[in-house]
Enzyme design. Structure first.
Site, PDB file in Angstrom:
ATOM      1  N   SER A 292       0.816  -1.225   0.000  1.00 29.87           N
ATOM      2  CA  SER A 292       0.000   0.000   0.000  1.00 29.87           C
ATOM      3  C   SER A 292       0.841   1.263   0.000  1.00 29.87           C
ATOM      4  O   SER A 292       1.888   1.317   0.648  1.00 29.87           O
ATOM      5  CB  SER A 292      -0.899   0.007   1.244  1.00 29.87           C
ATOM      6  OG  SER A 292      -1.736  -1.129   1.239  1.00 29.87           O
ATOM      7  N   HIS A 390      -7.493  -0.867   5.774  1.00 30.78           N
ATOM      8  CA  HIS A 390      -7.024  -2.251   5.950  1.00 30.78           C
ATOM      9  C   HIS A 390      -7.147  -2.705   7.405  1.00 30.78           C
ATOM     10  O   HIS A 390      -7.460  -3.872   7.667  1.00 30.78           O
ATOM     11  CB  HIS A 390      -5.565  -2.370   5.480  1.00 30.78           C
ATOM     12  CG  HIS A 390      -5.415  -2.325   3.985  1.00 30.78           C
ATOM     13  ND1 HIS A 390      -5.875  -3.332   3.167  1.00 30.78           N
ATOM     14  CD2 HIS A 390      -4.900  -1.382   3.162  1.00 30.78           C
ATOM     15  CE1 HIS A 390      -5.639  -3.023   1.901  1.00 30.78           C
ATOM     16  NE2 HIS A 390      -5.044  -1.839   1.860  1.00 30.78           N
TER      17      HIS A 390
END
Ligand SMILES: CC(C)(COP(=O)(O)OP(=O)(O)O)[C@@H](O)C(=O)NCCC(N)=O
Length: 460
Positions: A292, A390
């Site tokens: 990410s 997340h």
């Protein structure tokens, strides 16, 4: 004009049937829905604001009726249970906004669901732009969100794998929607759906051909620590995957495409669904992780440097030795001049050009980034939106990766650092609950070590 709006609304937003006739009244003519959709579509942004404010205020819940029912319920507390339940049911029905029936009927018209998704996107924009303080507009958002959450529940969504054989219009949409690592050209797109890659989307029968949320996955030997190895320009490989080289699934881009479906959690469901899909295709696969970006780290760091400069606390951020390196590399005097020089280096990405400075700054930037992700909060949750996403899903903050994204954008946004949020499948539901309820962040030894280094050096 206003009278036009009043007139239209009074005509197409049918009054709520009485409690007694609630299941017996015939549905209003479909022409009401079509007229509403057509009229709304013809309004400009300004008028949409006025129209939605009027709809939510004058065609919502009958507050007087509700308070009377509430009083009746209070008075009935000593009565038998059947009576109490009956009055509760009247109260429940009385809390239905008048416009809810219209929204339900619109969903059954051609293109009605897409219309309502876009309508909620307008409502969300009005709320976030604080264009109007009308509390009723929040009710309208809540009603739309609960309807959309039912219609877009996972059981009604279709998982589609996007390949080079998918229809052009879907492939075109995939490249248009890619928000995280923009797709450069056809070769790039072909690579993204080719060998050692998977691309999945959720679609819904009411919105054919429209990918609602898109997930890009790389199939690798182990968990990737840099994005260049995933998105770099390479002739599209034609040979089939060598299964022995596939042990990990790396989620390197996810984007939702419908602003009106915000809060419906499609991205979370898609990741979980794709994990199951991959497990059935690669039974031995045991590593699932994101790779990410860390949007906002650079600007947060520049703000921190300015703040510490004002407070004369530069020594809390970097060690003596690290400041020496900065002073030498920028030929600046110790103290606030050096802090300002460092702030400028970060802002212009200049520091990346000097081998020596890069080596000197790596430990500092890594521990500052760990603190930014783990320690910086907004209303108790992770400040960084990607981390929050997340962590809500139950992933754990697993590994910070130095020089993981050396593209100009990667260096400018997050000093080239990227992070793996890892999905330990038997821990995600526990992690998610702990994060949502206690705001506990599941993190690895590497991350916790970097965080404690930051806390020691800055005596936080
Ligand atoms: C990260 C995404 C996919 C999460 O979407 P979703 O799971 O539907 O969450 P939500 O929008 O329901 O809160 C979404 O927020 C998004 O597209 N963000 C911009 C691109 C990105 N990956 O940060």
């Amino acid at each position: 004009g206003v009278t036009g709006m009043e007139e239209i609304l009074a005509r197409v937003v049918a009054p709520l049937p009485t409690y007694e006739t609630r299941d017996k009244s015939p549905p209003p003519p479909e022409s009401n829905s079509l007229e509403f959709m057509h009229f709304y579509g013809s309004l400009d942004k300004e008028d949409k604001l006025g129209f939605l404010t009027k709809l939510s205020q004058d065609f919502g819940v009958d507050h007087t009726g509700v308070s009377e029912l509430a009083l009746r319920l209070l008075d009935a507390q000593l009565r038998d249970l059947v009576t109490i339940l009956q009055i509760e049911d009247r109260l429940r029905y009385g809390l239905t906004p008048r416009y809810k029936q219209l929204l339900n009927h619109i969903s059954r018209a051609e293109g009605g669901v897409k219309f309502l998704v876009d309508l909620r996107a307008d409502v969300i924009e009005i709320i976030s732009s604080k264009a109007c303080e009308a509390p009723h507009i929040r009710d309208l958002n809540g009603t739309l969100k609960s309807l959309l959450s039912e219609w877009f529940s996972v059981g009604l969504l279709r998982l589609e794998r996007i390949t080079w054989q998918s229809p052009c219009e879907i492939l075109q949409r995939i490249s248009q929607y890619e928000a995280v690592h923009p797709i450069r050209n056809w070769t790039d797109l072909k690579r993204r759906v080719g060998p050692y890659r998977r691309c999945y989307a959720f679609t819904h029968a009411a919105m054919p051909g429209e990918p609602l949320v898109v997930l890009h996955v790389a199939l690798t030997e182990d968990i990737s620590d840099n994005i260049q190895s995933i998105v770099r320009e390479l002739a599209a490989l034609d040979f089939e995957e060598d299964v022995n080289k596939i042990n990990a699934a790396i989620f390197y881009s996810i984007s939702s495409t419908q602003a009106g479906l915000q809060g419906v959690e499609l991205g979370n469901y898609l990741i979980k669904r794709v994990v199951r899909e991959l497990q059935s295709e690669f039974p031995h696969m045991a590593q699932f992780s994101s790779l990410s970006p860390i949007p906002g780290f650079s600007s947060w760091l520049q703000g921190l440097l300015s703040q510490y400069k004002k407070e004369g606390r530069g020594s809390d951020l970097l060690s003596e030795q690290e400041w020496k390196e900065v002073e030498q590399a920028t030929d600046s005097a110790p103290g606030s001049a050096a802090i300002e020089a460092l702030r400028k280096l970060i802002a212009t990405s200049e520091w990346m050009r000097s081998e020596r400075l890069t080596r000197a700054l790596e430990p500092a930037l890594m521990r500052l980034c760990a603190w930014y992700l783990y320690g910086e909060k907004r209303r108790g949750y992770a400040l960084n939106p990607v981390a929050n996403f997340h962590l809500q899903n139950g992933a754990s903050m697993w590994r910070l990766n130095w020089s993981a994204d050396t593209s100009p954008r990667g260096v400018a946004n997050s000093c080239g650092i990227m992070v793996n949020y890892r999905y330990f499948l038997n821990e995600t539901s526990k992690n998610s609950a702990l994060y949502l309820q206690n705001k506990d962040i599941a993190a690895s030894e590497q991350v916790l070590g970097l965080v404690s280094q930051f806390q020691k050096s800055s005596k936080l």
